[in-house]
Design an enzyme around this catalytic site. Structure first.
Site, short mmCIF file in Angstrom:
data_model
loop_
_atom_site.label_atom_id
_atom_site.label_comp_id
_atom_site.label_asym_id
_atom_site.label_seq_id
_atom_site.Cartn_x
_atom_site.Cartn_y
_atom_site.Cartn_z
N TRP A 1 18.96 67.77 49.95
CA TRP A 1 18.36 67.42 48.66
C TRP A 1 19.42 66.62 47.90
O TRP A 1 20.57 67.07 47.80
CB TRP A 1 18.01 68.68 47.86
N ASP B 1 25.41 82.31 36.16
CA ASP B 1 26.35 81.45 36.89
C ASP B 1 27.72 81.66 36.29
O ASP B 1 27.84 82.26 35.21
CB ASP B 1 25.94 79.96 36.80
N ARG C 1 29.94 66.72 48.52
CA ARG C 1 29.03 66.34 49.61
C ARG C 1 28.85 64.82 49.63
O ARG C 1 29.28 64.12 48.71
CB ARG C 1 27.70 67.08 49.45
N LYS D 1 24.75 82.13 56.56
CA LYS D 1 23.40 81.92 56.01
C LYS D 1 22.36 82.51 56.97
O LYS D 1 21.36 83.06 56.53
CB LYS D 1 23.12 80.43 55.83
N ARG E 1 20.50 62.05 59.28
CA ARG E 1 20.06 63.01 58.26
C ARG E 1 18.78 62.51 57.61
O ARG E 1 18.53 61.30 57.54
CB ARG E 1 21.12 63.14 57.15
N TYR F 1 29.55 78.66 57.70
CA TYR F 1 28.51 78.58 56.66
C TYR F 1 27.14 78.88 57.27
O TYR F 1 26.40 79.75 56.80
CB TYR F 1 28.56 77.19 56.04
P1 NAD Z 1 25.78 74.07 43.85
O1 NAD Z 1 27.14 74.31 44.37
O2 NAD Z 1 25.57 72.89 42.99
O3 NAD Z 1 25.25 75.35 43.08
C1 NAD Z 1 25.62 76.67 43.41
C2 NAD Z 1 25.91 77.40 42.11
O4 NAD Z 1 26.20 78.75 42.43
C3 NAD Z 1 27.14 76.84 41.38
O5 NAD Z 1 26.82 76.52 40.04
C4 NAD Z 1 28.16 77.98 41.43
O6 NAD Z 1 28.96 78.07 40.26
C5 NAD Z 1 27.23 79.19 41.57
N1 NAD Z 1 27.94 80.31 42.18
C6 NAD Z 1 28.60 80.31 43.37
N2 NAD Z 1 29.15 81.51 43.58
C7 NAD Z 1 28.82 82.29 42.51
C8 NAD Z 1 29.11 83.63 42.15
N3 NAD Z 1 29.86 84.42 42.93
N4 NAD Z 1 28.59 84.11 40.99
C9 NAD Z 1 27.85 83.32 40.20
N5 NAD Z 1 27.56 82.03 40.49
C10 NAD Z 1 28.04 81.53 41.62
O7 NAD Z 1 24.80 74.02 45.13
P2 NAD Z 1 23.28 73.54 45.21
O8 NAD Z 1 23.23 72.24 45.89
O9 NAD Z 1 22.61 73.71 43.90
O10 NAD Z 1 22.74 74.61 46.26
C11 NAD Z 1 22.07 75.79 45.89
C12 NAD Z 1 21.72 76.58 47.14
O11 NAD Z 1 20.97 75.78 48.05
C13 NAD Z 1 22.92 77.09 47.92
O12 NAD Z 1 22.64 78.37 48.40
C14 NAD Z 1 23.03 76.14 49.09
O13 NAD Z 1 23.62 76.74 50.21
C15 NAD Z 1 21.58 75.77 49.32
N6 NAD Z 1 21.46 74.45 49.94
C16 NAD Z 1 21.47 73.30 49.22
C17 NAD Z 1 21.34 72.09 49.85
C18 NAD Z 1 21.27 70.79 49.11
O14 NAD Z 1 20.85 69.82 49.72
N7 NAD Z 1 21.64 70.71 47.86
C19 NAD Z 1 21.24 72.02 51.24
C20 NAD Z 1 21.26 73.20 51.95
C21 NAD Z 1 21.36 74.40 51.29
#
Ligand code: NAD
Length: 468
Positions: A294, A49, A314, A268, A339, A264
């Site tokens: 989540w 990360d 969010r 995806k 939701r 987005y």
């Molecule tokens: P988050 O933003 O907390 O975590 C994403 C992490 O990816 C961050 O720590 C960020 O620093 C890292 N990151 C982004 N670009 C990067 C890069 N170029 N190089 C290295 N690291 C990088 O998001 P999350 O909630 O943990 O979501 C994780 C995944 O799940 C994502 O793909 C998101 O689209 C998907 N998602 C999550 C939810 C949810 O409810 N939380 C819902 C739908 C989809």
């Protein structure tokens, strides 16, 4: 791991310890997944990360018993040649990296598309390359080998001939399907006009280097429900066929291009299609996860405390911020969107089942959500207000919510999904998984965390005199 007992998969087979390359490990989901893997399994984590604040507690070398099983690599996957090597070292790559805050989708559409599609390409291709089976083609003599090299239709990344025993070892960037390879080999043998070749070459696939990819997509790929196009009082709106979202049959319905909110979802969707095609054409072993809202501790940031003051996280963190500051919760366009919210810890159980049951998870797309926890965003705001009063001991403010337009809140180009109910048939059949935690309970534990973590800092920040 809590005890030394061998872990068994859902079919009763022992699970071998894995090395997992987790990209985006420092985010909300990544931090919970790292915690789960380290505390309950023997697996090793290569955590990638650009940030590590949310997993700092797991990285302290002196205090943690699992320091040996987690390595943090500060890597931006956009441009870092170390990515391929780390993917190669791992049995499984999990890609969580993304820009995934709705406030960015219409205001930073280019970053959103690059992050969710372009930047994910090197990850998919690194896993695809790492999972290539080495192909060994042995010939009777050097001429036959040379002929084969000239005629075989593969994209070779390296090719070494050992003329002494006339064998050729190829590593292919992409090994097309087995039939095509066999045909080419046969053609090369049959067309051997040198007169020196009598034996057909043999082809050996070394398939010991299986690699898997678990790619995080989103429930947003479904877009709007079919029912949302019916008149508001149409009876079919109540029919689950018009709103329940199914991985294998529901269409993906987005708004027009000027509604940049869909950048987005669209990025995806395209990366999902690419991963799926790698599976279909090149045998990539993959699982796609579609999270449905989540939520839990460590989600996003509180503006002005551990994130930018002008940042818009969010909904959970937005509402938490309002509650901590004793401000009304802002309801976008009346808070009518519906939701389903799932507790992060329930969802992580599902991901662990995918990790440890590849035979049941490979080739599948899974909805991961809690269909029993459906509310409108307005109802969520009301429930969060009540729960926060309970955990903080503070009475709610007189007008706990306020309406704002989406244009005012998110800017031009915003649009929304009306309703998101996940169908659970596939995940239930493949992994026997069901969510457990009610909305009230998950909000109680999450808001307890928010209050404990941020209340003091917010108090200090708001009592500071404003500079003139
Ligand atoms: P988050 O933003 O907390 O975590 C994403 C992490 O990816 C961050 O720590 C960020 O620093 C890292 N990151 C982004 N670009 C990067 C890069 N170029 N190089 C290295 N690291 C990088 O998001 P999350 O909630 O943990 O979501 C994780 C995944 O799940 C994502 O793909 C998101 O689209 C998907 N998602 C999550 C939810 C949810 O409810 N939380 C819902 C739908 C989809």
């Amino acid at each position: 791991m809590a005890n030394g007992a061998v872990r068994l998969d859902l079919d009763g087979k022992p699970i071998k310890p894995l090395t997992i390359c987790m990209i985006g490990a420092g985010g909300f989901i990544g931090s919970h997944l790292c915690e789960k893997l380290l505390t309950e399994t023997p697996h090793k984590v290569l955590a990638l990360d650009v940030y590590n604040d949310k997993i700092k507690h797991l990285l302290e070398p002196d205090t943690s018993e699992w320091a040996e099983r987690i390595q943090f690599h500060r890597i931006n996957i956009k441009h870092d040649s170390r990515l391929e090597g780390l993917v190669k070292m791992a049995d499984l790559t999990i890609n969580l990296a993304a820009i995934c805050t709705p406030a960015d989708y219409n205001t930073r559409p280019l970053d959103t598309i690059y992050s969710n599609f372009i930047d994910a390409l090197p990850v998919v291709s690194a896993v695809a390359v790492a999972s290539i089976k080495t192909v060994v083609v042995r010939f009777a003599n050097a001429e036959a080998a040379a002929y084969y090299i000239a005629t075989a239709g593969f994209i070779g990344v390296s090719c070494r001939t050992r003329r002494s025993d006339a064998s050729v070892r190829w590593s292919f960037l992409r090994q097309r399907n087995e039939q095509e390879l066999t045909q080419n080999v046969d053609a090369a043998a049959a067309a051997d006009t040198c007169g020196n070749q009598t034996n057909s070459p043999f082809v050996k696939y070394c398939s010991e280097n299986n690699k898997r990819l678990i790619h995080f997509s989103t429930c947003e790929v479904y877009g709007k429900t079919i029912g949302s196009f019916l008149p508001k009082d149409h009876p079919l709106r109540q029919d689950p066929d018009f709103y329940v979202l199914k991985e294998d049959t529901s269409p993906c319905i987005f708004g027009s291009i000027e509604k940049q909110r869909w950048s987005y979802a669209c990025a995806k969707q395209l990366i999902e299609r690419l991963v799926y095609a790698e599976g279909a054409e090149n045998g990539l072993e993959f699982t796609i996860v579609r999270p449905f809202n989540w939520i839990g501790p460590r989600m996003d940031f509180i503006p002005g405390i551990d994130g930018p003051s002008e940042g818009v996280p969010r909904v959970l963190a937005c509402f938490s911020n309002n509650l901590l500051r004793r401000e009304p919760l802002k309801l976008v366009d009346g808070g009518e969107s519906q939701r389903t919210f799932i507790y992060i810890k329930d969802a992580i159980e599902a991901v662990l089942l995918m990790i440890e049951n590849p035979e049941r998870a490979n080739g599948h797309i899974f909805n991961v959500g809690n269909p029993n926890n459906e509310v409108t965003v307005r109802q969520l705001a009301e429930m969060m207000t009540k729960v926060y009063s309970k955990v903080s001991g503070e009475t709610a403010i007189e007008s706990p919510t306020i309406d704002v337009s989406s244009k005012e809140f998110y800017g031009e180009g915003y649009d929304d999904s009306d309703k998101r109910i996940p169908d659970m048939t596939i995940i239930n059949r493949q992994l026997g998984w069901n969510p457990k935690t009610s909305l009230w309970d998950l909000l109680e534990s999450t808001l307890t965390y928010q209050h404990r973590t941020y209340a003091e800092a917010v108090k200090k920040a708001t009592s500071k005199p404003v500079a003139s």
